[in-house]
Design a protein around this motif. Structure first.
Motif, PDB file in Angstrom:
ATOM      1  N   ALA A 297       0.832  -1.001  -0.089  1.00  0.00           N
ATOM      2  CA  ALA A 297      -0.074   0.048  -0.057  1.00  0.00           C
ATOM      3  C   ALA A 297       0.854   1.293  -0.064  1.00  0.00           C
ATOM      4  O   ALA A 297       0.689   2.180  -0.705  1.00  0.00           O
ATOM      5  CB  ALA A 297      -0.968  -0.116   1.151  1.00  0.00           C
ATOM      6  N   ARG A 298       2.046   1.458   0.921  1.00  0.00           N
ATOM      7  CA  ARG A 298       2.521   2.505   1.193  1.00  0.00           C
ATOM      8  C   ARG A 298       3.573   2.648  -0.328  1.00  0.00           C
ATOM      9  O   ARG A 298       3.767   3.745  -0.746  1.00  0.00           O
ATOM     10  CB  ARG A 298       3.710   2.451   1.888  1.00  0.00           C
ATOM     11  CG  ARG A 298       3.146   2.769   3.419  1.00  0.00           C
ATOM     12  CD  ARG A 298       4.155   3.101   4.341  1.00  0.00           C
ATOM     13  NE  ARG A 298       3.333   2.933   5.721  1.00  0.00           N
ATOM     14  CZ  ARG A 298       3.463   1.650   6.235  1.00  0.00           C
ATOM     15  NH1 ARG A 298       4.312   0.710   5.972  1.00  0.00           N
ATOM     16  NH2 ARG A 298       2.954   1.594   7.539  1.00  0.00           N
ATOM     17  N   GLY A 299       4.037   1.447  -0.949  1.00  0.00           N
ATOM     18  CA  GLY A 299       4.892   1.611  -2.206  1.00  0.00           C
ATOM     19  C   GLY A 299       4.036   2.221  -3.252  1.00  0.00           C
ATOM     20  O   GLY A 299       4.241   2.985  -4.115  1.00  0.00           O
ATOM     21  N   LEU A 300       2.732   1.838  -3.266  1.00  0.00           N
ATOM     22  CA  LEU A 300       1.900   2.142  -4.471  1.00  0.00           C
ATOM     23  C   LEU A 300       1.290   3.699  -4.216  1.00  0.00           C
ATOM     24  O   LEU A 300       1.380   4.544  -5.145  1.00  0.00           O
ATOM     25  CB  LEU A 300       0.506   1.336  -4.355  1.00  0.00           C
ATOM     26  CG  LEU A 300       0.630  -0.258  -5.110  1.00  0.00           C
ATOM     27  CD1 LEU A 300      -0.467  -0.643  -4.609  1.00  0.00           C
ATOM     28  CD2 LEU A 300       0.804   0.060  -6.388  1.00  0.00           C
ATOM     29  N   ARG A 301       1.264   4.115  -2.797  1.00  0.00           N
ATOM     30  CA  ARG A 301       0.914   5.471  -2.482  1.00  0.00           C
ATOM     31  C   ARG A 301       2.100   6.386  -3.016  1.00  0.00           C
ATOM     32  O   ARG A 301       1.861   7.408  -3.736  1.00  0.00           O
ATOM     33  CB  ARG A 301       0.741   5.617  -0.908  1.00  0.00           C
ATOM     34  CG  ARG A 301       0.566   7.438  -0.713  1.00  0.00           C
ATOM     35  CD  ARG A 301       0.539   7.411   0.755  1.00  0.00           C
ATOM     36  NE  ARG A 301       1.977   7.003   1.330  1.00  0.00           N
ATOM     37  CZ  ARG A 301       2.279   7.143   2.641  1.00  0.00           C
ATOM     38  NH1 ARG A 301       1.418   7.568   3.718  1.00  0.00           N
ATOM     39  NH2 ARG A 301       3.322   6.810   3.160  1.00  0.00           N
ATOM     40  N   ASP A 302       3.181   5.958  -2.766  1.00  0.00           N
ATOM     41  CA  ASP A 302       4.458   6.829  -3.081  1.00  0.00           C
ATOM     42  C   ASP A 302       4.654   6.765  -4.651  1.00  0.00           C
ATOM     43  O   ASP A 302       4.938   7.964  -4.980  1.00  0.00           O
ATOM     44  CB  ASP A 302       5.815   6.145  -2.560  1.00  0.00           C
ATOM     45  CG  ASP A 302       5.675   6.074  -0.746  1.00  0.00           C
ATOM     46  OD1 ASP A 302       4.942   6.927  -0.333  1.00  0.00           O
ATOM     47  OD2 ASP A 302       6.554   5.577  -0.286  1.00  0.00           O
ATOM     48  N   ALA A 303       4.267   5.631  -5.268  1.00  0.00           N
ATOM     49  CA  ALA A 303       4.364   5.655  -6.793  1.00  0.00           C
ATOM     50  C   ALA A 303       3.374   6.757  -7.160  1.00  0.00           C
ATOM     51  O   ALA A 303       3.724   7.490  -8.179  1.00  0.00           O
ATOM     52  CB  ALA A 303       4.262   4.251  -7.301  1.00  0.00           C
TER      53      ALA A 303
END
Lengths: 382, 107
Positions: free
Chosen positions: A18-24
């Motif tokens: 989730a955090r990875g996608l948000r940062d992306a």
């Protein structure tokens, strides 16, 4: 749900992803050569997932994710409701999905007609409607709403020898043509679409290829898990940034390029596309699904002489004239822009169709909150 | 209504093209004539208004079920998404009705 809980909910499954996608998402929006970037989805279930899990709080400020005409009950036009109400008041027995009963027509909803003694039944499916028809020794009309996914079920029942007293008043709608209309609205400035995963299960991703060619806008198909929605948006921003519009499938576990061909064949064997108004939006060429002539004996419109004159002699109530459902479904306004939202117009006492249906933007925002306070959320998500 | 609901196939009646499907302990009859692939007991399908619209490959079933588990276990009565899921399950007839009744009705 309060916005600060959003990432707690996301943590529930896969916090790293989730955090990875948000940062992306944040990176990709910054890489775009303009702001804001506006994208649209056309599915009530997507809006439910976005609102319920507070995803807007995780979106960058410069990314606008707008719900378009993705609620089939909401886009059912007033004259279509009027046809059902007129028939009910003529004494014909009518069945429909629960939400459809409360959608306002010119002067009344089906629920109003029922309160005055009309024979109106709630069903959960077209199969139940056909079974119920068998129990009655009178004409039985199914007022059918839903996009192509749901129309397939109606088609399956009509080719399966339904009872003689059964007919269908079709308010079924076909999504791809309305995307063309909304894409061309100058006020919306949509740069890409997130398409609904389960509808695309049937239509396949190929149905959007011509759309992409004609409008040079990208389409990404996404599922309904919070992570599916985030992943779909990341893919959509990547495609937008690439400058080469195309269709991408971010939901391959349910969607193929061809889709469910058997279901498509059934849909087009029974229905033909025709132009018609979508409530609040516009006339949509090929946006309505009507029964083909081969199925005329099950077509309520061919079977009855529906007299609308009595209904159209009423003037619509004043509040209805202030309703902004149309602008909201076109992506031009948000529910909170409407003066009636949460005041005169609530789920208990809806003025417009968007507050009636569980897939309507107004009802979804009323329950879950639409756009959480981004600053407070960011603190919560850090 | 965009949201189909996954369920586990318990039994298949090929003549009638109907499957008995378990949705979180509720057994329903789901029609198979528009499903994209033949189904067998043990498979998962995606149900929309009483019709299977897709056979879910077994390796993908767990991922698909997670959202629904959460909705049905954790969401309250008023929750819109959970309500839509319950409506989808309601849309299929109960599996208690016998095959013979279904056949008789069809005739």
């Amino acid at each position: 749900m309060k916005s600060a809980d959003a990432f707690e909910q996301l943590k529930f499954r896969d916090p790293e992803r989730a955090r990875g996608l948000r940062d992306a998402l944040h990176r990709l929006v910054q890489r775009a050569d303009h702001a804001p970037v506006s994208v649209m989805h056309v599915c009530g279930s997507h809006e439910q997932a976005i609102a319920k899990f507070g995803l807007r709080a995780a979106f960058p400020d410069e990314l606008k994710v707008i719900m378009g005409p993705g609620c089939p009950v909401c886009v059912t036009d007033v004259p279509e409701v009027d046809e059902a109400v007129a028939l009910a008041k003529q004494g014909v027995r009518i069945a429909s999905y629960g939400d459809m009963l409360r959608v306002p027509g010119t002067s009344q909803s089906l629920a109003d007609a029922k309160a005055e003694g009309a024979k109106v039944d709630v069903v959960y499916s077209v199969t139940q409607a056909a079974e119920l028809a068998r129990q009655y020794d009178e004409e039985f009309v199914f007022f059918a709403s839903g996009f192509e996914t749901t129309a397939v079920a109606t088609a399956a029942v009509l080719v399966d020898d339904p009872p003689d007293n059964f007919s269908v008043l079709s308010a079924h709608k076909y999504i791809p043509p309305v995307m063309e209309i909304v894409a061309e609205m100058p006020e919306t400035k949509i740069e890409g679409f997130l398409a609904a995963g389960h509808a695309a299960t049937i239509t396949g991703s190929a149905v959007f290829e011509k759309f992409v060619e004609r409008h040079e806008l990208s389409v990404v198909i996404a599922g309904f898990e919070p992570l599916d929605v985030l992943a779909g948006l990341v893919k959509l921003l990547e495609v937008i940034n690439s400058g080469v519009p195309r269709v991408e499938n971010a939901f391959p576990r349910c969607v193929t390029r061809e889709g469910n061909v058997q279901a498509q064949n059934l849909l087009w064997r029974v229905f033909r596309p025709t132009g018609g108004r979508w409530r609040g939006i516009a006339h949509v060429p090929n946006g309505n699904l009507r029964l083909r002539d081969e199925f005329a004996r099950y077509d309520t419109r061919k079977r009855f002489n529906i007299d609308l004159s009595a209904i159209w002699s009423y003037a619509p109530p004043k509040l209805v004239q202030q309703c902004q459902c149309g602008d909201i479904m076109a992506g031009i306004a948000s529910p909170t822009d409407c003066q009636l939202f949460g005041k005169e117009c609530t789920p208990e006492s809806p003025v417009g169709a968007c507050m009636v249906s569980a897939e309507g933007t107004c009802k979804i925002w009323h329950q879950y909150g639409g756009r959480p306070d981004l600053r407070s959320m960011k603190r919560g998500a850090a | 209504m965009c949201l189909g609901v996954p369920g586990k196939v318990i039994a298949v009646d090929r003549e009638m093209q109907i499957a008995t499907v378990d949705f979180w302990g509720v057994r329903k009859q789901v029609r198979l004539e528009v499903c994209d692939a033949p189904v067998d007991p043990g498979d998962y399908i995606l149900n929309h208004v009483g019709f299977a619209i897709r056979r879910i490959p077994p390796e993908e079933a767990a991922e698909t079920l997670a959202l629904y588990d959460e909705l049905l276990r954790l969401a309250d009565e008023q929750d819109l998404m959970a309500g839509d899921v319950r409506d989808e399950i309601q849309a299929a007839p109960d599996a208690t009705r016998s095959r013979k009744d279904a056949l008789d009705e069809k005739r």
